[in-house]
Write a protein that holds these residues in place. Sequence first.
Motif, PDB file in Angstrom:
ATOM      1  N   UNK A 246      27.328  66.580 -13.336  1.00 12.44           N
ATOM      2  CA  UNK A 246      27.700  65.187 -13.078  1.00 12.44           C
ATOM      3  C   UNK A 246      26.848  64.233 -13.907  1.00 12.44           C
ATOM      4  N   UNK A 247      25.561  64.475 -13.955  1.00 14.31           N
ATOM      5  CA  UNK A 247      24.666  63.600 -14.713  1.00 14.31           C
ATOM      6  C   UNK A 247      24.932  63.703 -16.210  1.00 14.31           C
ATOM      7  N   UNK A 248      25.227  64.899 -16.667  1.00 15.63           N
ATOM      8  CA  UNK A 248      25.526  65.090 -18.091  1.00 15.63           C
ATOM      9  C   UNK A 248      26.782  64.309 -18.477  1.00 15.63           C
ATOM     10  N   UNK A 249      27.823  64.419 -17.661  1.00 14.56           N
ATOM     11  CA  UNK A 249      29.076  63.708 -17.947  1.00 14.56           C
ATOM     12  C   UNK A 249      28.858  62.195 -17.922  1.00 14.56           C
ATOM     13  N   UNK A 250      28.066  61.721 -16.967  1.00 15.68           N
ATOM     14  CA  UNK A 250      27.790  60.285 -16.886  1.00 15.68           C
ATOM     15  C   UNK A 250      27.130  59.788 -18.178  1.00 15.68           C
ATOM     16  N   UNK A 251      26.149  60.532 -18.683  1.00 15.64           N
ATOM     17  CA  UNK A 251      25.498  60.154 -19.948  1.00 15.64           C
ATOM     18  C   UNK A 251      26.496  60.122 -21.096  1.00 15.64           C
ATOM     19  N   UNK A 252      27.364  61.120 -21.126  1.00 16.61           N
ATOM     20  CA  UNK A 252      28.351  61.213 -22.212  1.00 16.61           C
ATOM     21  C   UNK A 252      29.344  60.054 -22.168  1.00 16.61           C
ATOM     22  N   UNK A 253      29.782  59.684 -20.967  1.00 18.28           N
ATOM     23  CA  UNK A 253      30.714  58.560 -20.834  1.00 18.28           C
ATOM     24  C   UNK A 253      30.052  57.267 -21.293  1.00 18.28           C
ATOM     25  N   UNK A 254      28.803  57.056 -20.854  1.00 14.11           N
ATOM     26  CA  UNK A 254      28.095  55.831 -21.235  1.00 14.11           C
ATOM     27  C   UNK A 254      27.946  55.730 -22.755  1.00 14.11           C
ATOM     28  N   UNK A 255      27.593  56.842 -23.402  1.00 15.87           N
ATOM     29  CA  UNK A 255      27.447  56.816 -24.871  1.00 15.87           C
ATOM     30  C   UNK A 255      28.796  56.623 -25.550  1.00 15.87           C
ATOM     31  N   UNK A 256      29.843  57.182 -25.002  1.00 18.49           N
ATOM     32  CA  UNK A 256      31.183  57.006 -25.573  1.00 18.49           C
ATOM     33  C   UNK A 256      31.617  55.545 -25.515  1.00 18.49           C
ATOM     34  N   UNK A 257      31.249  54.859 -24.436  1.00 18.46           N
ATOM     35  CA  UNK A 257      31.538  53.427 -24.323  1.00 18.46           C
ATOM     36  C   UNK A 257      30.749  52.651 -25.371  1.00 18.46           C
ATOM     37  N   UNK A 258      29.471  53.004 -25.546  1.00 14.73           N
ATOM     38  CA  UNK A 258      28.636  52.357 -26.562  1.00 14.73           C
ATOM     39  C   UNK A 258      29.240  52.518 -27.954  1.00 14.73           C
ATOM     40  N   UNK A 259      29.825  53.689 -28.223  1.00 16.35           N
ATOM     41  CA  UNK A 259      30.390  53.979 -29.535  1.00 16.35           C
ATOM     42  C   UNK A 259      31.822  53.471 -29.680  1.00 16.35           C
ATOM     43  N   UNK A 260      32.349  52.858 -28.608  1.00 18.38           N
ATOM     44  CA  UNK A 260      33.695  52.282 -28.610  1.00 18.38           C
ATOM     45  C   UNK A 260      34.760  53.330 -28.930  1.00 18.38           C
ATOM     46  N   UNK A 261      34.626  54.504 -28.309  1.00 22.36           N
ATOM     47  CA  UNK A 261      35.594  55.569 -28.532  1.00 22.36           C
ATOM     48  C   UNK A 261      36.821  55.353 -27.654  1.00 22.36           C
ATOM     49  N   UNK A 262      38.029  55.556 -28.181  1.00 18.57           N
ATOM     50  CA  UNK A 262      39.233  55.460 -27.344  1.00 18.57           C
ATOM     51  C   UNK A 262      39.186  56.464 -26.194  1.00 18.57           C
TER      52      UNK A 262
END
Length: 277
Positions: A246-262
């Motif tokens: 869960x924590x790993x996925x949360x980090x990945x989502x946050x970074x994906x938002x930072x990178x403006x990924x669709x």
Amino acid sequence: MSEHNHQKKIAVINDLSGFGRCSIAVALPIISVMKIQCCPLPTSIFSNHTGFPSFFFDDYTDRMLPYMQEWKKLDLQFSGICTGFLGSKEQIRMVIRFLQEFGRLDSWVLVDPVMGDHGKPYATYTEEMCQEMKKLVAYADILTPNLTEACILTDTPFREEHWKRSELNRLAAALSDQGPEKVVITGIPQGEFIANYCYERGKEPSVLRTHRVGTQRSGTGDIFSAIVAADAVNGVPFQQSVRKASRFIKKCIARSIEMDLPLTDGVCFEEFLGTLK
């Protein structure tokens, strides 16, 4: 023992999407970085997943049996078997056959019953397929349904929110009664949090919550099941594994938002892959 079985292996039965970060394309690097050999058995081939407006698709159902037979010739033995999205009742039956032929008492079987979301089965999921999935669940040691899938598998009326802990416990226990020793019901909305309900026979269940970040993205369920499957093989306690995933996925989502990924592009798990162990 065959010379090919000196290293721990997990068989991953899922589709292969060339773009969009889901299914085998996610499980392969995650399981590998967690020091287990990942052996994919593709159910179908996609250029990119079905969340895109168009895609190339090749059904692999007719090739699954001869593929499995070659593994049988090599006497491959798996420490874990992980199943994901299955597109037809024939594929579900093929997976059951795989488990009957390759499953062992000392191997972990994780079933991710990818059947639906937001209270409804996916358009491809017929009532017959839902019944076949219940048969597959009986072979699982670990089951990772979302709330929708947990309701479908137990014939429980669905609602999005306001689940009491006692209700979640009955739901998880009903799923465990079908076969799995460990059940985690994922993605339960609780205000600003997303919760996972962890249930293990003979142990106190727990609710593990993380702050909600962004919106749902493709492939997060595949990341979750890959981490939990690899941890099971590596002997990591179940609740600890669910918390890690869960924590790993949360980090990945946050970074994906930072990178403006669709949203269709999934999460940039590559950014944190080296932190998994």
